[in-house]
Design a protein around this motif. Structure first.
Motif, mmCIF file in Angstrom:
data_model
loop_
_atom_site.group_PDB
_atom_site.id
_atom_site.type_symbol
_atom_site.label_atom_id
_atom_site.label_comp_id
_atom_site.label_asym_id
_atom_site.label_seq_id
_atom_site.Cartn_x
_atom_site.Cartn_y
_atom_site.Cartn_z
ATOM 1 N N GLU A 17 0.824 -1.211 0.000
ATOM 2 C CA GLU A 17 0.000 0.000 0.000
ATOM 3 C C GLU A 17 0.857 1.260 0.000
ATOM 4 N N VAL A 18 1.922 1.248 0.812
ATOM 5 C CA VAL A 18 2.826 2.401 0.839
ATOM 6 C C VAL A 18 3.518 2.554 -0.513
ATOM 7 N N ALA A 19 3.963 1.424 -1.092
ATOM 8 C CA ALA A 19 4.685 1.463 -2.368
ATOM 9 C C ALA A 19 3.821 1.936 -3.524
ATOM 10 N N THR A 20 2.515 1.781 -3.402
ATOM 11 C CA THR A 20 1.612 2.157 -4.496
ATOM 12 C C THR A 20 0.728 3.339 -4.107
ATOM 13 N N CYS A 21 1.084 4.032 -3.049
ATOM 14 C CA CYS A 21 0.300 5.175 -2.565
ATOM 15 C C CYS A 21 0.034 6.161 -3.709
ATOM 16 N N SER A 30 4.717 10.174 -5.985
ATOM 17 C CA SER A 30 5.278 10.103 -7.333
ATOM 18 C C SER A 30 6.607 9.374 -7.327
ATOM 19 N N CYS A 31 7.266 9.311 -6.155
ATOM 20 C CA CYS A 31 8.551 8.629 -6.022
ATOM 21 C C CYS A 31 8.521 7.741 -4.786
ATOM 22 N N VAL A 32 8.983 6.501 -4.940
ATOM 23 C CA VAL A 32 9.060 5.543 -3.839
ATOM 24 C C VAL A 32 10.529 5.224 -3.577
ATOM 25 N N VAL A 33 10.983 5.495 -2.371
ATOM 26 C CA VAL A 33 12.344 5.144 -1.976
ATOM 27 C C VAL A 33 12.295 3.745 -1.377
ATOM 28 N N SER A 34 12.895 2.780 -2.075
ATOM 29 C CA SER A 34 12.890 1.388 -1.633
ATOM 30 C C SER A 34 14.167 1.118 -0.845
ATOM 31 N N ALA A 35 14.058 1.224 0.489
ATOM 32 C CA ALA A 35 15.243 1.136 1.348
ATOM 33 C C ALA A 35 15.141 0.022 2.376
ATOM 34 N N LEU A 88 8.356 -4.168 -6.823
ATOM 35 C CA LEU A 88 7.763 -4.568 -8.100
ATOM 36 C C LEU A 88 6.405 -3.898 -8.299
ATOM 37 N N ARG A 89 5.596 -3.866 -7.248
ATOM 38 C CA ARG A 89 4.274 -3.244 -7.358
ATOM 39 C C ARG A 89 4.386 -1.738 -7.611
ATOM 40 N N ALA A 90 5.395 -1.088 -7.037
ATOM 41 C CA ALA A 90 5.601 0.342 -7.291
ATOM 42 C C ALA A 90 5.915 0.591 -8.754
ATOM 43 N N LEU A 91 6.753 -0.260 -9.341
ATOM 44 C CA LEU A 91 7.079 -0.131 -10.760
ATOM 45 C C LEU A 91 5.858 -0.391 -11.626
ATOM 46 N N GLU A 92 5.070 -1.385 -11.242
ATOM 47 C CA GLU A 92 3.845 -1.683 -11.995
ATOM 48 C C GLU A 92 2.848 -0.521 -11.924
ATOM 49 N N ALA A 93 2.949 0.261 -10.842
ATOM 50 C CA ALA A 93 2.076 1.433 -10.697
ATOM 51 C C ALA A 93 2.644 2.659 -11.394
ATOM 52 N N GLY A 94 3.785 2.512 -12.072
ATOM 53 C CA GLY A 94 4.362 3.602 -12.844
ATOM 54 C C GLY A 94 5.121 4.627 -12.026
ATOM 55 N N LYS A 95 5.532 4.261 -10.792
ATOM 56 C CA LYS A 95 6.242 5.203 -9.935
ATOM 57 C C LYS A 95 7.710 5.337 -10.339
ATOM 58 N N ARG A 96 8.317 6.455 -9.955
ATOM 59 C CA ARG A 96 9.776 6.517 -9.932
ATOM 60 C C ARG A 96 10.217 5.757 -8.682
ATOM 61 N N VAL A 97 11.090 4.782 -8.849
ATOM 62 C CA VAL A 97 11.613 4.030 -7.706
ATOM 63 C C VAL A 97 13.078 4.394 -7.515
ATOM 64 N N ASN A 109 5.350 -0.022 -17.840
ATOM 65 C CA ASN A 109 4.488 0.939 -17.165
ATOM 66 C C ASN A 109 5.047 2.359 -17.136
ATOM 67 N N GLY A 110 6.128 2.601 -17.878
ATOM 68 C CA GLY A 110 6.706 3.928 -17.929
ATOM 69 C C GLY A 110 7.281 4.387 -16.604
ATOM 70 N N ALA A 111 7.712 3.436 -15.774
ATOM 71 C CA ALA A 111 8.295 3.759 -14.470
ATOM 72 C C ALA A 111 9.792 4.022 -14.619
ATOM 73 N N GLU A 112 10.339 4.771 -13.672
ATOM 74 C CA GLU A 112 11.774 5.045 -13.648
ATOM 75 C C GLU A 112 12.417 4.262 -12.512
ATOM 76 N N LEU A 113 13.580 3.698 -12.788
ATOM 77 C CA LEU A 113 14.334 2.951 -11.781
ATOM 78 C C LEU A 113 15.685 3.641 -11.621
ATOM 79 N N LEU A 114 15.843 4.371 -10.519
ATOM 80 C CA LEU A 114 17.058 5.140 -10.283
ATOM 81 C C LEU A 114 17.771 4.605 -9.038
ATOM 82 N N PRO A 115 19.048 4.259 -9.156
ATOM 83 C CA PRO A 115 19.752 3.644 -8.024
ATOM 84 C C PRO A 115 20.192 4.657 -6.973
ATOM 85 N N ILE A 116 20.075 4.241 -5.707
ATOM 86 C CA ILE A 116 20.583 5.030 -4.594
ATOM 87 C C ILE A 116 21.921 4.492 -4.097
ATOM 88 N N ASP A 117 22.182 3.204 -4.288
ATOM 89 C CA ASP A 117 23.520 2.681 -3.968
ATOM 90 C C ASP A 117 24.560 3.627 -4.548
#
Length: 400
Positions: free
Chosen positions: A91-95, A99-104, A115-124, A146-154
């Motif tokens: 629920e938090v990941a697809t809120c 517009s951006c979900v920090v997966s930490a 995965l669900r955040a990406l499927e919802a088209g979020k920037r992760v 889904n036109g989502a962005e995957l940007l690394p924080i590492d």
């Protein structure tokens, strides 16, 4: 400017807390709209009272009750909606407001919510290595579909992202990930056999959580990053190299086909990478100290010793074979790290457990989430058996 809602999975951990510090420094238009933490109700309550998200996730109903009580004690003006378990993380990941979900989050628990955040088209903004290691094909496919962005924080992958901004894929010969070498860079194998948890937790450069710190001590973190780099940037195993760089000033490099090398350098502070992921493609001013190369004076590089750090070769093997083997390797490593932290096995047993489980695995495709989760569960059971056998054979636990 339009408000940019931020949801954070793992808000009470190192990356989560640093993300909140970055948001503090950036100010408008960034807003915290949802937070998720496992069970640190005390810290989470402080975050909720300060940032006022409308949605919060915790691991269990008892933790939710604890959080409500702490919020009342703090005099919080409002109690957010509190959800629990994996469904809460999702629920938090697809809120909708994010517009951006920090997966930490740390470990396999972050796989499905990311995965669900990406499927919802979020920037992760991704700090969870395990999600890409286990299910890189699913993650990248979901982002593209889904036109989502995957940007690394590492820091390493964030550095590679920055180095690659001005180059075409055809111009790049290889990626070069740097590694501090961890606390045992100059130790022989005998010393590593005797290593205590306390010694393994003394990372020379970064302040991280227990699991990531132990992965750094075995260099498994670098192995995971090799697999992650493959999925993020599309390079094969033979095009991804590792260099030990104890100063941790050069966060990663790319080598171009003409022999030129481009490096990204900076101070050892994760807030730089976090801000980059939140504001990309813009660059905004940062309050962080500037890198002073004159003060540092010298930078050193050396190849990794794969004889002492077996986890590196295991990760390359998993990447080359593909399928469910990376998920199996990751699960076995998580179980072995937990056993080491509990004092049940030695540091050097981690690679032994992982290799044994990988050797016993019957390979399968990683084209569906169910297959990956099944392989993950099998590997955890197999690793538990290997760990129990080691403990029974030795007759004593490892030093803590």
């Amino acid at each position: 400017m339009k408000i940019k809602g931020i949801a954070i999975l793992g808000s009470t951990g190192s990356i989560g807390c640093n993300t909140l510090r970055v948001i503090d420094s950036l100010g408008d238009p960034f807003r915290v709209v949802a937070l998720a933490a496992k069970q640190n109700a005390a810290k989470l309550a402080e975050q909720v009272a300060r940032y006022r998200p409308t949605l919060v996730s915790v691991a269990s109903e008892s933790c939710a009750d604890d959080l409500r009580a702490r919020l009342r004690e703090l005099g919080a003006p409002a109690i957010p909606r509190i959800v629990v378990g994996e469904e809460g993380l999702i629920e938090v990941a697809t809120c909708e407001r994010a517009s951006c979900v920090v997966s930490a989050t740390v470990g396999a628990v972050g796989l499905v919510p990311t995965l669900r955040a990406l499927e919802a088209g979020k920037r992760v903004a991704l700090a969870n290595k395990e999600a890409l290691v286990m299910a890189g094909e699913l993650m990248t496919r979901a982002a593209q579909k889904n036109g989502a962005e995957l940007l690394p924080i590492d820091s390493e992958h964030n550095a590679l992202h920055q180095c690659l901004r001005g180059e075409t894929r055809a111009e790049v010969r290889r990626l070069i990930l740097t590694a501090s070498g961890g606390p045992f860079r100059n130790c022989n194998r005998a010393a590593m056999e005797r290593a205590t948890v306390e010694e393994a937790m003394r990372h020379p450069t970064w302040n991280m959580g227990a699991k990531v710190t132990i992965d750094s001590a075995t260099l498994m973190n670098k192995g995971l990053e090799v697999i992650e780099a493959h999925w993020l940037f599309g390079f094969e195993a033979d095009q991804i190299s590792i260099l030990i760089h104890p100063e941790s000033v050069v966060h990663s490099m790319i080598e171009l086909i003409d022999g030129s090398i481009i490096a990204q350098m900076g101070i050892t502070d994760m807030r730089h990478a976090i801000q980059y992921a939140l504001t990309y493609p813009q660059r905004l001013p940062s309050p962080l100290p500037r890198l002073d190369l004159a003060r540092i004076g010298a930078l050193h590089f050396e190849p990794p010793d794969t004889g002492r750090f077996r986890c590196l070769e295991l990760a390359y093997r998993a990447l080359r074979k593909g399928g469910t083997l990376p998920a199996v390797m990751n699960a076995a490593n998580e179980e072995a790290v937990n056993a080491f932290l509990a004092g049940r096995i030695r540091l050097t047993d981690i690679a032994r457990v992982v290799e044994s489980v990988m050797d016993k695995h019957v390979q399968g495709p990683a084209s569906a989430l169910e297959k990956i989760l099944k392989a993950d569960a099998w590997a955890r059971h197999a690793a538990a058996s290997e760990i129990a056998a080691l403990v029974a054979e030795r007759g004593s636990v490892a030093p803590v």
